[in-house]
Design an enzyme around this catalytic site. Structure first.
Site, PDB file in Angstrom:
ATOM      1  CB  SER A 134       3.791  21.302  68.862  1.00  0.00           C
ATOM      2  OG  SER A 134       4.084  22.650  69.162  1.00  0.00           O
ATOM      3  CE  LYS A 186      -0.369  42.052  88.873  1.00  0.00           C
ATOM      4  NZ  LYS A 186       0.877  41.264  88.908  1.00  0.00           N
TER       5      LYS A 186
END
Length: 335
Positions: A145, A197
């Site tokens: 990765s 949020k």
């Protein structure tokens, strides 16, 4: 804990407080030489304000040098083995140090933070465009990765017979702890200015709309990763996307698929760099953090206990990482 251990710890705290005070207050104009010398010695003892140092791996000419950049452990600010500022400073040195004639990334990492990986990648591309020196990558036990992302900076990439690599992709993981909270009697609350949020909150199940927000971010990061491999391995985008389903590859599979150039160990890659670039007498070195001289003052019985605060902080950071959603270039098996 014994009385002797408490005395040593108390002494350490006194020195740390003294160091903090010396940073808070400016040096007076009439400071004596002895006071200044004492402050400098204290800072040196604690490793405060010291620049990174150079460690020589193989002696050789100081006019022709091979710079090794180790990328070790999980990539991220909270990592105990990956020092992001050290990596950035090392890359910057290439820009100014004409004695550096080649660079070798020594990779042993499952990847990690998207931000840190990309910041170092972009800086290195900028610097190497100015210097135009050969760049190699040597994979160790794992270069998956984000580790593979780093390898794409190299002109030539080498794995060992037992290297785990690949895992090209982006992952986000977290936890929905709602049922656990219910069982132990915890009632989380939140006040928010907008419905998104508290995106990724572990206190409730994620909505479909929230999933789409995260997926869009992941898709964009993945597209950038694909382009990095396209550029790094000179492959078609179609072929890269075929290989980039997140799976890991053995060194043999990686070579067959064009993800690495050959199967060699670090020492063989160093020999190859010398041979291919007329650097037979080159010095091999890396940048490192200065040695912690203060630790040497602790008796042997304290060696395993002089870092409790740091270890505890690492545990807290790891817990935080596990609970909050993390978007990473990381092979999950490499935790």
């Amino acid at each position: 804990m014994s009385k002797k251990k408490w005395i040593v710890i108390a002494f350490a705290l006194v020195l740390i407080v003294a160091s903090s005070l010396s940073k808070v207050y400016n040096e007076p104009a009439d400071i004596t030489y002895s006071e200044k010398w004492a402050n400098e010695r204290l800072n040196s003892l604690l490793g405060i304000g010291q620049d990174y140092i150079e460690e020589i791996r193989e002696d050789g000419s100081v006019d022709q040098r091979i710079l090794v950049i180790p990328i070790e452990g999980v990539i991220g600010i909270a990592s105990p083995t990956y020092d992001h500022q050290l990596i950035m400073d090392t890359i910057e040195q290439i820009r100014m140090d004409e004695s550096i004639k080649a660079v070798l990334f020594e990779l042993n990492t499952p990847g990690g933070g998207v931000y840190e990986t990309r910041e170092a990648y972009d800086l290195f591309k900028e610097v190497i465009a100015e210097r135009k020196i050969p760049v190699y990558a040597s994979m160790g036990q794992v270069a998956a990765s984000g580790g593979f992302y780093y390898a794409m900076l190299a002109d030539k990439v080498y794995a060992t017979p037992e290297t785990i690599t690949g895992s090209i992709g982006v992952i986000m993981s977290g936890y929905n702890m709602r049922e656990l909270y219910d069982k132990i009697g915890v009632e989380p609350y939140v006040f928010k200015s907008g419905k998104m949020k508290d995106l990724g909150s572990s206190a409730r199940k994620m909505t479909k709309e929230e999933e789409e927000v995260f997926q869009e971010y992941i898709d964009e990061a993945f597209d950038r990763f694909v382009q990095v491999v396209v550029d790094g391995r000179d492959m078609s985008e179609e072929r890269v996307r075929e290989l980039a389903d997140g799976r890991i590859y053995t060194a043999k599979q990686a070579k067959e698929n064009g993800l690495v150039d050959d199967i060699l160990y670090y020492r063989q890659v160093i020999d190859l760099i010398r041979e291919e670039n007329d650097l037979a007498n080159a010095q091999v070195f890396e940048k490192a953090a200065p040695q912690d001289q203060f630790a040497s003052f602790f008796p042997t019985f304290m060696k395993s206990e002089d870092n409790y605060a740091k270890q505890f902080d690492q545990v807290l950071n790891r817990v935080k990482e596990e609970v909050l959603p993390q978007i990473e270039y990381r092979w999950e098996g490499g935790k």
